[in-house]
Design a protein around this motif. Structure first.
Motif, PDB file in Angstrom:
ATOM      1  N   GLU A   1       0.949  -1.279   0.044  1.00 29.55           N
ATOM      2  CA  GLU A   1      -0.022   0.049   0.186  1.00 29.55           C
ATOM      3  C   GLU A   1       0.945   1.468  -0.038  1.00 29.55           C
ATOM      4  OE1 GLU A   1      -2.837   0.253   3.013  1.00 29.55           O
ATOM      5  OE2 GLU A   1      -3.530  -1.888   2.572  1.00 29.55           O
ATOM      6  N   PRO A   2       1.750   1.618  -1.219  1.00 31.24           N
ATOM      7  CA  PRO A   2       2.444   2.850  -1.120  1.00 31.24           C
ATOM      8  C   PRO A   2       1.834   3.947  -0.924  1.00 31.24           C
ATOM      9  CG  PRO A   2       1.904   1.929  -3.358  1.00 31.24           C
ATOM     10  CD  PRO A   2       1.389   0.869  -2.459  1.00 31.24           C
ATOM     11  N   PRO A   3       2.227   4.759  -0.193  1.00 33.71           N
ATOM     12  CA  PRO A   3       1.613   6.408   0.157  1.00 33.71           C
ATOM     13  C   PRO A   3       2.080   7.085  -1.169  1.00 33.71           C
ATOM     14  CG  PRO A   3       3.781   5.941   1.255  1.00 33.71           C
ATOM     15  CD  PRO A   3       3.236   4.566   0.789  1.00 33.71           C
ATOM     16  N   LEU A   4       1.110   8.299  -1.226  1.00 36.65           N
ATOM     17  CA  LEU A   4       1.190   8.865  -2.428  1.00 36.65           C
ATOM     18  C   LEU A   4       2.878   9.521  -2.752  1.00 36.65           C
ATOM     19  CD1 LEU A   4      -1.821  11.256  -2.090  1.00 36.65           C
ATOM     20  CD2 LEU A   4      -1.446   9.225  -3.663  1.00 36.65           C
ATOM     21  N   TRP A   5       3.478   9.783  -1.673  1.00 32.86           N
ATOM     22  CA  TRP A   5       4.750  10.344  -1.958  1.00 32.86           C
ATOM     23  C   TRP A   5       5.755   9.173  -2.446  1.00 32.86           C
ATOM     24  CZ3 TRP A   5       8.474   7.798   1.086  1.00 32.86           C
ATOM     25  CH2 TRP A   5       8.302   7.357   2.259  1.00 32.86           C
ATOM     26  N   LEU A   6       5.461   8.054  -2.386  1.00 40.10           N
ATOM     27  CA  LEU A   6       6.252   6.746  -2.864  1.00 40.10           C
ATOM     28  C   LEU A   6       5.846   6.554  -4.513  1.00 40.10           C
ATOM     29  CD1 LEU A   6       7.181   4.282  -0.260  1.00 40.10           C
ATOM     30  CD2 LEU A   6       8.455   5.688  -1.701  1.00 40.10           C
ATOM     31  N   ALA A   7       4.763   7.102  -5.069  1.00 40.36           N
ATOM     32  CA  ALA A   7       4.172   6.793  -6.248  1.00 40.36           C
ATOM     33  C   ALA A   7       5.203   6.979  -7.301  1.00 40.36           C
ATOM     34  CB  ALA A   7       3.073   7.586  -6.609  1.00 40.36           C
ATOM     35  N   GLY A   8       5.612   6.275  -8.134  1.00 38.09           N
ATOM     36  CA  GLY A   8       6.391   5.915  -9.260  1.00 38.09           C
ATOM     37  C   GLY A   8       7.911   5.963  -8.803  1.00 38.09           C
ATOM     38  N   HIS A   9       7.974   5.579  -7.503  1.00 37.58           N
ATOM     39  CA  HIS A   9       9.407   5.500  -6.832  1.00 37.58           C
ATOM     40  C   HIS A   9       9.463   4.124  -6.143  1.00 37.58           C
ATOM     41  CE1 HIS A   9      10.257   9.716  -8.140  1.00 37.58           C
ATOM     42  NE2 HIS A   9       9.124   9.894  -7.429  1.00 37.58           N
ATOM     43  N   LEU A  10       8.681   3.349  -6.239  1.00 33.58           N
ATOM     44  CA  LEU A  10       8.842   1.994  -5.616  1.00 33.58           C
ATOM     45  C   LEU A  10      10.221   1.297  -6.208  1.00 33.58           C
ATOM     46  CD1 LEU A  10       5.333   0.694  -5.129  1.00 33.58           C
ATOM     47  CD2 LEU A  10       6.671   1.760  -3.498  1.00 33.58           C
ATOM     48  N   PRO A  11      10.820   0.691  -5.105  1.00 33.87           N
ATOM     49  CA  PRO A  11      12.375   0.167  -5.667  1.00 33.87           C
ATOM     50  C   PRO A  11      11.802  -1.345  -6.365  1.00 33.87           C
ATOM     51  CG  PRO A  11      12.036  -0.260  -3.308  1.00 33.87           C
ATOM     52  CD  PRO A  11      10.851   0.754  -3.794  1.00 33.87           C
ATOM     53  N   THR A  12      12.465  -1.563  -7.556  1.00 32.19           N
ATOM     54  CA  THR A  12      12.372  -2.804  -8.376  1.00 32.19           C
ATOM     55  C   THR A  12      13.621  -3.544  -8.049  1.00 32.19           C
ATOM     56  OG1 THR A  12      12.940  -1.694 -10.473  1.00 32.19           O
ATOM     57  CG2 THR A  12      10.548  -1.921  -9.855  1.00 32.19           C
ATOM     58  N   ARG A  13      14.679  -2.859  -7.607  1.00 31.15           N
ATOM     59  CA  ARG A  13      15.945  -3.672  -7.394  1.00 31.15           C
ATOM     60  C   ARG A  13      16.544  -3.548  -5.953  1.00 31.15           C
ATOM     61  NH1 ARG A  13      14.280  -4.248 -11.707  1.00 31.15           N
ATOM     62  NH2 ARG A  13      15.594  -4.538 -13.753  1.00 31.15           N
TER      63      ARG A  13
END
Length: 387
Positions: free
Chosen positions: A45-57
């Motif tokens: 459940e990512p917060p708005l400030w993390l949108a687009g920045h979730l780590p895939t590595r």
């Protein structure tokens, strides 16, 4: 021997030094469990400030953190029980309440103990997917974690002078001797031996429960995983299954009439044959579940970014993923743009060299790097772009 009340506890296994030593082990276990739990929650459940920045590595990041979460939580159980055993004589202190501040201190300890026991108990049952309560496990587990960490910090602040006095062996020597002026050197030597025996037994129990449960996520220990609820090598195509297609309420007719719809400026539908005719990509990615088990596998399918481009969408569009499933949670999930623009994120059609088994999401499922297993949606039937 006549009984007295309140009882007198002479053994050093109940003294502040022992409680401090056990607390030095329990504290890091709780901290690791808390931090890895926060990481897992924000991926789901990512917060708005993390949108687009979730780590895939790193691609195995969630595998490592969730493995640590479950391992540290299980290791905390014997630590917590021994910690409570060392301090339970404080229940018999008289008078039970000496002042308003003392009452508040005891209330905070009661909250800490109750919340921690419930948190560990719920987490343990989650590893076997047994939920005998009527409320949402994830939300209550998340809320309790903050209650535990907050009351723990308050407890540490209140007990800081006692902890400092007994933190090191040399610093604890005088308080220990002063605790019982009538004790001679032989008694103190026996007491220290008892304490060492207790701590040795505690270390052995923590090591044992870790070794026999960590194998579900730590591959070199998999042959020792006697208490792990999942064997990562057991299941269709060499991978465990948490929810079968029958448990998800999917019928064979659903699978035979399957189509993939992709919404966008140029919406389209694909049959399975048309999807297989698109350029296929092969990746090796782990699947890691919140219950603690994980395993790497070989996946083959179409990149999500290619499916979006065909619908006229820019690279990195956030998605809503809809499954065929009718029963159980996570039938509809959302995927952050960090995943959709990653070349390793696939709509997978094959697993370990073979067509997906129905229980693994046939005809198509999501597989993405560093993503919780509950969000690797199976039986995908529609991709919708989010505003």
């Amino acid at each position: 021997m006549p009984l007295t009340f309140p009882p007198r506890f002479r053994g050093r296994s109940h003294d502040p030094r022992t409680a401090t030593v056990v607390g030095r082990l329990l504290g890091p276990a709780i901290l690791v469990c808390f931090l890895t739990g926060v990481f897992s929650h924000y991926l789901q459940e990512p917060p708005l400030w993390l949108a687009g920045h979730l780590p895939t590595r790193p691609i195995s990041g969630y595998r490592v953190t969730q493995g640590l979460h479950v391992i540290s939580g299980i290791a905390a159980i014997p630590l917590l029980l021994v910690k409570l055993w060392t301090v339970y004589p404080r229940l018999f202190v008289r008078p039970p309440i000496r002042s308003v501040l003392h009452a508040l201190e005891r209330a905070s300890i009661a909250i800490l103990v109750a919340a921690t026991l419930l948190e560990v108990f719920m987490g343990l049952l989650n590893t076997v997917q047994w939920y005998p309560w009527p409320f949402s496990f994830r939300q209550v587990h998340w809320s309790l974690a903050w209650v535990v960490i907050g009351s723990l910090l308050l407890h540490l602040a209140v007990k800081a002078p006692v902890i400092a006095a007994h933190w090191r062996r040399r610093a604890a020597a005088d308080p220990e001797a002063a605790a019982d002026p009538g004790a001679d050197g032989a008694e103190l030597a026996v007491d220290r031996t008892d304490r060492r025996s207790l701590l040795f037994g505690l270390a052995a129990s923590v090591g044992a429960v870790t070794l026999v449960s960590a194998g579900q996520s730590v591959t070199p220990l998999k042959d020792l995983a006697l208490l792990a609820p999942r064997d990562p090598d057991t299941g269709p195509q060499g991978l465990p299954v948490n929810r079968t297609f029958a448990a998800a309420g999917i019928t064979r007719d659903d699978l035979r009439s399957w189509r993939l719809r992709v919404d966008g400026p140029k919406p389209y539908e694909l049959t399975l044959a048309e999807l297989r005719a698109m350029r296929q990509h092969r990746v090796e990615l782990p699947i890691a579940c919140v219950e603690g088990w994980s395993k790497s596998a070989h996946w083959e399918g179409v990149r999500i970014k290619d499916l979006l481009a065909r619908a006229g969408l820019p690279e990195g569009a956030p998605l809503r993923i809809v499954s065929l499933q009718r029963q159980g949670g996570y039938g509809v999930t959302e995927m952050d743009r960090a995943y959709t623009r990653d070349g390793l994120t696939l709509l997978a059609l094959r697993l370990n060299g073979a067509v997906l088994a129905p229980d693994h999401g046939y005809p198509a499922r999501i597989i993405a790097p560093n993503r919780p297993g509950v969000l690797q949606t199976k039986w995908v039937t529609r991709l919708e772009v989010l505003a």
